[in-house]
Scaffold this motif. Sequence first.
Motif, PDB file in Angstrom:
ATOM      1  N   PHE A   1      47.129 113.669  21.575  1.00  0.00           N
ATOM      2  CA  PHE A   1      48.228 112.817  21.103  1.00  0.00           C
ATOM      3  C   PHE A   1      48.965 113.499  19.947  1.00  0.00           C
ATOM      4  O   PHE A   1      48.361 114.064  19.045  1.00  0.00           O
ATOM      5  CB  PHE A   1      47.666 111.466  20.648  1.00  0.00           C
ATOM      6  CG  PHE A   1      48.647 110.640  19.869  1.00  0.00           C
ATOM      7  CD1 PHE A   1      49.687 109.983  20.506  1.00  0.00           C
ATOM      8  CD2 PHE A   1      48.542 110.527  18.491  1.00  0.00           C
ATOM      9  CE1 PHE A   1      50.604 109.224  19.789  1.00  0.00           C
ATOM     10  CE2 PHE A   1      49.440 109.767  17.759  1.00  0.00           C
ATOM     11  CZ  PHE A   1      50.472 109.121  18.420  1.00  0.00           C
ATOM     12  N   ASP A   2      50.296 113.432  19.983  1.00  0.00           N
ATOM     13  CA  ASP A   2      51.130 114.024  18.937  1.00  0.00           C
ATOM     14  C   ASP A   2      52.108 112.958  18.455  1.00  0.00           C
ATOM     15  O   ASP A   2      52.962 112.503  19.223  1.00  0.00           O
ATOM     16  CB  ASP A   2      51.894 115.233  19.484  1.00  0.00           C
ATOM     17  CG  ASP A   2      52.603 116.023  18.390  1.00  0.00           C
ATOM     18  OD1 ASP A   2      52.980 115.423  17.365  1.00  0.00           O
ATOM     19  OD2 ASP A   2      52.812 117.234  18.575  1.00  0.00           O
TER      20      ASP A   2
ATOM     21  N   VAL B   1      61.735 125.886  30.728  1.00  0.00           N
ATOM     22  CA  VAL B   1      61.315 124.494  30.890  1.00  0.00           C
ATOM     23  C   VAL B   1      60.480 124.058  29.691  1.00  0.00           C
ATOM     24  O   VAL B   1      59.556 124.768  29.280  1.00  0.00           O
ATOM     25  CB  VAL B   1      60.489 124.313  32.177  1.00  0.00           C
ATOM     26  CG1 VAL B   1      59.996 122.873  32.317  1.00  0.00           C
ATOM     27  CG2 VAL B   1      61.311 124.713  33.398  1.00  0.00           C
ATOM     28  N   LEU B   2      60.801 122.887  29.127  1.00  0.00           N
ATOM     29  CA  LEU B   2      59.939 122.243  28.141  1.00  0.00           C
ATOM     30  C   LEU B   2      59.087 121.222  28.875  1.00  0.00           C
ATOM     31  O   LEU B   2      59.610 120.300  29.507  1.00  0.00           O
ATOM     32  CB  LEU B   2      60.772 121.530  27.072  1.00  0.00           C
ATOM     33  CG  LEU B   2      59.986 120.544  26.190  1.00  0.00           C
ATOM     34  CD1 LEU B   2      59.023 121.287  25.273  1.00  0.00           C
ATOM     35  CD2 LEU B   2      60.927 119.646  25.394  1.00  0.00           C
ATOM     36  N   THR B   3      57.766 121.387  28.815  1.00  0.00           N
ATOM     37  CA  THR B   3      56.838 120.412  29.383  1.00  0.00           C
ATOM     38  C   THR B   3      56.197 119.660  28.228  1.00  0.00           C
ATOM     39  O   THR B   3      55.640 120.270  27.315  1.00  0.00           O
ATOM     40  CB  THR B   3      55.745 121.102  30.214  1.00  0.00           C
ATOM     41  OG1 THR B   3      56.355 121.842  31.278  1.00  0.00           O
ATOM     42  CG2 THR B   3      54.778 120.083  30.800  1.00  0.00           C
ATOM     43  N   THR B   4      56.290 118.326  28.275  1.00  0.00           N
ATOM     44  CA  THR B   4      55.752 117.547  27.157  1.00  0.00           C
ATOM     45  C   THR B   4      55.376 116.147  27.644  1.00  0.00           C
ATOM     46  O   THR B   4      55.400 115.864  28.856  1.00  0.00           O
ATOM     47  CB  THR B   4      56.785 117.496  26.005  1.00  0.00           C
ATOM     48  OG1 THR B   4      56.148 116.988  24.838  1.00  0.00           O
ATOM     49  CG2 THR B   4      57.996 116.652  26.351  1.00  0.00           C
ATOM     50  N   GLN B   5      54.990 115.279  26.716  1.00  0.00           N
ATOM     51  CA  GLN B   5      54.584 113.914  27.037  1.00  0.00           C
ATOM     52  C   GLN B   5      55.170 112.966  26.002  1.00  0.00           C
ATOM     53  O   GLN B   5      55.357 113.345  24.838  1.00  0.00           O
ATOM     54  CB  GLN B   5      53.053 113.794  27.056  1.00  0.00           C
ATOM     55  CG  GLN B   5      52.382 114.738  28.037  1.00  0.00           C
ATOM     56  CD  GLN B   5      50.870 114.618  28.046  1.00  0.00           C
ATOM     57  OE1 GLN B   5      50.315 113.544  27.848  1.00  0.00           O
ATOM     58  NE2 GLN B   5      50.191 115.740  28.294  1.00  0.00           N
ATOM     59  N   LEU B   6      55.435 111.734  26.416  1.00  0.00           N
ATOM     60  CA  LEU B   6      55.958 110.703  25.526  1.00  0.00           C
ATOM     61  C   LEU B   6      54.895 109.633  25.327  1.00  0.00           C
ATOM     62  O   LEU B   6      54.185 109.260  26.273  1.00  0.00           O
ATOM     63  CB  LEU B   6      57.223 110.078  26.119  1.00  0.00           C
ATOM     64  CG  LEU B   6      58.372 111.040  26.437  1.00  0.00           C
ATOM     65  CD1 LEU B   6      59.560 110.262  27.005  1.00  0.00           C
ATOM     66  CD2 LEU B   6      58.770 111.839  25.208  1.00  0.00           C
ATOM     67  N   TYR B   7      54.820 109.115  24.087  1.00  0.00           N
ATOM     68  CA  TYR B   7      53.767 108.170  23.735  1.00  0.00           C
ATOM     69  C   TYR B   7      54.330 106.847  23.234  1.00  0.00           C
ATOM     70  O   TYR B   7      55.502 106.751  22.852  1.00  0.00           O
ATOM     71  CB  TYR B   7      52.854 108.790  22.665  1.00  0.00           C
ATOM     72  CG  TYR B   7      52.102 109.990  23.160  1.00  0.00           C
ATOM     73  CD1 TYR B   7      50.952 109.843  23.926  1.00  0.00           C
ATOM     74  CD2 TYR B   7      52.538 111.288  22.870  1.00  0.00           C
ATOM     75  CE1 TYR B   7      50.252 110.947  24.388  1.00  0.00           C
ATOM     76  CE2 TYR B   7      51.848 112.398  23.328  1.00  0.00           C
ATOM     77  CZ  TYR B   7      50.704 112.211  24.088  1.00  0.00           C
ATOM     78  OH  TYR B   7      50.011 113.305  24.554  1.00  0.00           O
TER      79      TYR B   7
END
Length: 276
Positions: free
Chosen positions: A189-190, A170-176
Amino acid sequence: MDDTTPPTDGPHLVRRKTVLRAALAATAAVPAALLGGPALARTLASGDTVPPLTPACDDGDDPTPPQMEGPYFKPGSPRRASLLDAGTTGTRLTVSGYVFGLACRPIGAVLLDFWQADANGAYDNTGYRLRGHQFTGADGSFTLTTIVPGLYPGRTRHIHVKVQAPNRPVLTTQLYFPNEPRNNTDTIFDPRLLMTVRDAGGGAKEAAFDFVLNVPQDPGGPDPTPTATGGTWAQGTTYRVGDRVTYAGRAYSCLQAHTAQPGWEPPAAPALWRAL
């Protein structure tokens, strides 16, 4: 690729021709959006400018970076492409994109589990408001209908997501979101996870983002597929991604590795099992 310019040490941007070349090498159908089709969120530039896809996707380049899960993830979200329920308020947002492997070939049947804050910056921790999962189509595409999340102390606007290709971790990430003042003060923040966002009319917004998973691909070979195993679902059994079981006379494929527990029967756990 911050709000205005790419970082000096950032990933290579893939242009449409790169994805087209990989698709042709694989004799695969080219997603319509990459040909300037109806996916308006993907054609944000005017004139003859060719917009880059985000994040990077080129043979051998780095996959989408992971980020922390945060405290508000809940397993067992409902399967749905729209997170809008009756009474949901906020700026309507449609996020579309594709999931690619390392050779820029799209991957089908990828699980994407989204969760986010509401317009006031609050998470629903008792139910499943603004939570849901879906699967990419055979062309690797997905579309999410939701709202622009609100702000809460210490964070910029973001959407959480778990992405899992068959038989892969699983890839766990966030969108900005671009041009957010808090992007400069949010410690996690990336800029590589910035979506491309535009106004869609009527106060709504459209966004685009392509995930690149750490999935090795032969440009001429098949996409990853689950391995088939037999058996009837049983409590206490440890299941792997791609394992297949039967329950109440119906076949299911495992989406996330887990040990079966009461309440996690396939019909009751769509985040863990997909009906075949």
